[in-house]
Design a protein around this motif. Structure first.
Motif, PDB file in Angstrom:
ATOM      1  N   PRO A  82     -27.091  11.694  -8.036  1.00 19.37           N
ATOM      2  CA  PRO A  82     -28.465  11.349  -8.415  1.00 19.37           C
ATOM      3  C   PRO A  82     -28.889   9.975  -7.904  1.00 19.37           C
ATOM      4  N   ALA A  83     -27.969   9.013  -7.925  1.00 20.83           N
ATOM      5  CA  ALA A  83     -28.298   7.668  -7.447  1.00 20.83           C
ATOM      6  C   ALA A  83     -28.626   7.680  -5.964  1.00 20.83           C
ATOM      7  N   LEU A  84     -27.883   8.478  -5.193  1.00 18.83           N
ATOM      8  CA  LEU A  84     -28.152   8.557  -3.753  1.00 18.83           C
ATOM      9  C   LEU A  84     -29.497   9.237  -3.496  1.00 18.83           C
ATOM     10  N   ARG A  85     -29.795  10.287  -4.230  1.00 18.10           N
ATOM     11  CA  ARG A  85     -31.102  10.939  -4.072  1.00 18.10           C
ATOM     12  C   ARG A  85     -32.237   9.955  -4.370  1.00 18.10           C
ATOM     13  N   ASP A  86     -32.069   9.156  -5.404  1.00 18.01           N
ATOM     14  CA  ASP A  86     -33.107   8.174  -5.752  1.00 18.01           C
ATOM     15  C   ASP A  86     -33.287   7.154  -4.639  1.00 18.01           C
ATOM     16  N   GLU A  87     -32.190   6.707  -4.051  1.00 17.24           N
ATOM     17  CA  GLU A  87     -32.279   5.735  -2.950  1.00 17.24           C
ATOM     18  C   GLU A  87     -32.972   6.339  -1.737  1.00 17.24           C
ATOM     19  N   ILE A  88     -32.643   7.592  -1.435  1.00 16.12           N
ATOM     20  CA  ILE A  88     -33.279   8.267  -0.302  1.00 16.12           C
ATOM     21  C   ILE A  88     -34.766   8.438  -0.564  1.00 16.12           C
ATOM     22  N   ASP A  89     -35.107   8.846  -1.783  1.00 11.84           N
ATOM     23  CA  ASP A  89     -36.528   8.985  -2.141  1.00 11.84           C
ATOM     24  C   ASP A  89     -37.270   7.669  -1.921  1.00 11.84           C
ATOM     25  N   ALA A  90     -36.674   6.574  -2.367  1.00 15.28           N
ATOM     26  CA  ALA A  90     -37.328   5.272  -2.231  1.00 15.28           C
ATOM     27  C   ALA A  90     -37.501   4.899  -0.766  1.00 15.28           C
ATOM     28  N   ALA A  91     -36.470   5.145   0.032  1.00 16.04           N
ATOM     29  CA  ALA A  91     -36.542   4.790   1.456  1.00 16.04           C
ATOM     30  C   ALA A  91     -37.600   5.612   2.185  1.00 16.04           C
ATOM     31  N   LEU A  92     -37.616   6.927   1.932  1.00 19.10           N
ATOM     32  CA  LEU A  92     -38.550   7.808   2.639  1.00 19.10           C
ATOM     33  C   LEU A  92     -39.965   7.731   2.091  1.00 19.10           C
ATOM     34  N   SER A  93     -40.136   7.031   0.975  1.00 22.58           N
ATOM     35  CA  SER A  93     -41.481   6.822   0.419  1.00 22.58           C
ATOM     36  C   SER A  93     -42.048   5.462   0.793  1.00 22.58           C
ATOM     37  N   ASN A  94     -41.257   4.669   1.469  1.00 21.01           N
ATOM     38  CA  ASN A  94     -41.684   3.311   1.829  1.00 21.01           C
ATOM     39  C   ASN A  94     -42.585   3.349   3.061  1.00 21.01           C
ATOM     40  N   PRO A  95     -43.844   2.957   2.953  1.00 20.45           N
ATOM     41  CA  PRO A  95     -44.745   2.995   4.120  1.00 20.45           C
ATOM     42  C   PRO A  95     -44.257   2.118   5.268  1.00 20.45           C
ATOM     43  N   ALA A  96     -43.460   1.106   4.968  1.00 18.06           N
ATOM     44  CA  ALA A  96     -42.997   0.175   5.997  1.00 18.06           C
ATOM     45  C   ALA A  96     -41.653   0.577   6.608  1.00 18.06           C
ATOM     46  N   LEU A  97     -41.163   1.767   6.293  1.00 18.33           N
ATOM     47  CA  LEU A  97     -39.874   2.202   6.824  1.00 18.33           C
ATOM     48  C   LEU A  97     -39.889   2.189   8.351  1.00 18.33           C
ATOM     49  N   ASP A  98     -38.947   1.450   8.939  1.00 12.92           N
ATOM     50  CA  ASP A  98     -38.889   1.321  10.397  1.00 12.92           C
ATOM     51  C   ASP A  98     -37.631   1.954  10.975  1.00 12.92           C
ATOM     52  N   ALA A  99     -36.698   2.344  10.122  1.00 13.10           N
ATOM     53  CA  ALA A  99     -35.423   2.887  10.587  1.00 13.10           C
ATOM     54  C   ALA A  99     -35.605   4.283  11.180  1.00 13.10           C
ATOM     55  N   THR A 100     -34.674   4.650  12.060  1.00 16.11           N
ATOM     56  CA  THR A 100     -34.607   6.019  12.568  1.00 16.11           C
ATOM     57  C   THR A 100     -33.329   6.709  12.095  1.00 16.11           C
ATOM     58  N   LEU A 101     -32.409   5.930  11.527  1.00 13.81           N
ATOM     59  CA  LEU A 101     -31.130   6.447  11.049  1.00 13.81           C
ATOM     60  C   LEU A 101     -30.789   5.743   9.743  1.00 13.81           C
ATOM     61  N   ILE A 102     -30.448   6.531   8.737  1.00 14.50           N
ATOM     62  CA  ILE A 102     -30.073   5.972   7.443  1.00 14.50           C
ATOM     63  C   ILE A 102     -28.621   6.342   7.159  1.00 14.50           C
ATOM     64  N   LYS A 103     -27.804   5.316   6.928  1.00 17.07           N
ATOM     65  CA  LYS A 103     -26.385   5.512   6.640  1.00 17.07           C
ATOM     66  C   LYS A 103     -26.131   5.361   5.152  1.00 17.07           C
ATOM     67  N   MET A 104     -25.099   6.052   4.688  1.00 12.17           N
ATOM     68  CA  MET A 104     -24.719   5.983   3.285  1.00 12.17           C
ATOM     69  C   MET A 104     -23.200   5.895   3.182  1.00 12.17           C
ATOM     70  N   PRO A 105     -22.674   5.190   2.191  1.00 12.25           N
ATOM     71  CA  PRO A 105     -21.215   5.132   2.023  1.00 12.25           C
ATOM     72  C   PRO A 105     -20.644   6.527   1.790  1.00 12.25           C
ATOM     73  N   TRP A 106     -19.403   6.711   2.235  1.00 12.47           N
ATOM     74  CA  TRP A 106     -18.682   7.975   2.077  1.00 12.47           C
ATOM     75  C   TRP A 106     -17.632   7.789   1.003  1.00 12.47           C
ATOM     76  N   ARG A 107     -17.712   8.535  -0.074  1.00 10.27           N
ATOM     77  CA  ARG A 107     -16.688   8.465  -1.125  1.00 10.27           C
ATOM     78  C   ARG A 107     -15.836   9.721  -1.001  1.00 10.27           C
ATOM     79  N   THR A 108     -14.747   9.584  -0.239  1.00 13.83           N
ATOM     80  CA  THR A 108     -13.888  10.723   0.081  1.00 13.83           C
ATOM     81  C   THR A 108     -12.774  10.870  -0.947  1.00 13.83           C
ATOM     82  N   TYR A 109     -12.658  12.059  -1.499  1.00 11.51           N
ATOM     83  CA  TYR A 109     -11.626  12.343  -2.492  1.00 11.51           C
ATOM     84  C   TYR A 109     -10.396  12.926  -1.811  1.00 11.51           C
ATOM     85  N   PHE A 110      -9.223  12.443  -2.214  1.00  8.36           N
ATOM     86  CA  PHE A 110      -7.955  12.912  -1.655  1.00  8.36           C
ATOM     87  C   PHE A 110      -6.931  12.989  -2.789  1.00  8.36           C
TER      88      PHE A 110
END
Length: 253
Positions: free
Chosen positions: A91-119
């Motif tokens: 849910p936290a990641l979805r909220d961050e993505i929503d905020a980024a894609l709702s920002n009128p000033a968004l200039d990025a073409t690529l959005i990276k996110m941390p990877w939490r890999t379970y092993f």
């Protein structure tokens, strides 16, 4: 904030019935479009995806890069999120993505996110499988390279925005599955190198085992993940060894 830019999600899958439902639950009803491109599942994957409300297409398997490019051609969002059935948005990641894609000033073409890999039941905190992943991008002009595995996303312009919330990653069903997957990828890359005229040797394969082990365990701090970190470092050393040992063996085929 303005309205969120249209977001499409796509997955390329085959026989992922044991985990695709959790993945789709994290994006269906949130993304504007969810597309699943299936390549011959026989375990109920397609039925689960349709039940979740995803649009399902079925095709053959031409390889990772070609299949991702096919999937990219099936979506219509201004922004695209490419995820795998073993990944889940929090849910936290979805909220961050929503905020980024709702920002009128968004200039990025690529959005990276941390990877939490379970092993082996717990997330790794260090090493290769914690590197930020560039899975969210502007669709216009995007395509994937022709590498057989670990394909690269190619963009006309590359301006990166880094998020803080992680993407959960459950790559391996078991220790045996982790070994099988690393061996499969190693052989695919060896075939690619062989087709390009590269030649391997067992001496180089052996050196790469030790250098890749040290890179993961010492320099990328895998040792701080305890026995899981040690085991992962050994597997990544084996992965490098198998890649160049397979390349050497292809001289005789």
């Amino acid at each position: 904030m303005s309205a969120r830019r249209r977001l499409s999600v796509f997955l390329i899958v085959k026989n992922e019935a044991d985990r695709i439902d959790d993945c789709l639950a994290s994006v269906c009803g949130w993304a504007d479009q969810v597309v699943v491109l299936d390549s011959g599942s026989t375990d109920g994957t397609v039925e689960i995806a349709r039940h979740r409300g995803a649009t399902v297409h079925q095709t053959d398997w031409p390889g990772f890069s070609a299949q991702r490019n096919r999937a990219l051609g099936l979506v219509d969002g201004e922004w695209v999120l490419s995820i795998d059935a073993d990944e889940r948005l929090t849910p936290a990641l979805r909220d961050e993505i929503d905020a980024a894609l709702s920002n009128p000033a968004l200039d990025a073409t690529l959005i990276k996110m941390p990877w939490r890999t379970y092993f082996c039941g717990r997330p790794l905190r260090f090493g290769r499988y914690t590197s930020p992943q560039g899975k969210l991008f502007r669709r216009e002009g995007a395509r994937y390279s022709t590498r057989p595995v670990h394909e690269q996303l190619l963009l006309p312009e590359r301006r990166v925005l880094n998020l803080k919330s992680p993407l959960d990653h459950y790559s391996w069903r078991s220790y045996a599955h982790a070994q099988e997957k690393h061996l499969q990828y190693a052989v695919l890359l060896a075939r690619h190198k062989h087709a390009q005229g590269e030649r391997g040797s067992l001496a180089y394969a052996s050196v790469r085992f030790f250098t890749d082990f040290l890179q993961q365990y010492v320099f990328r701090l895998g040792l701080l993940d305890g026995w899981r970190g040690f085991l992962m470092a050994v597997m990544l050393g084996q992965y490098a060894f198998h890649k160049y040992a397979a390349l050497r063996s292809m001289r005789e085929e």
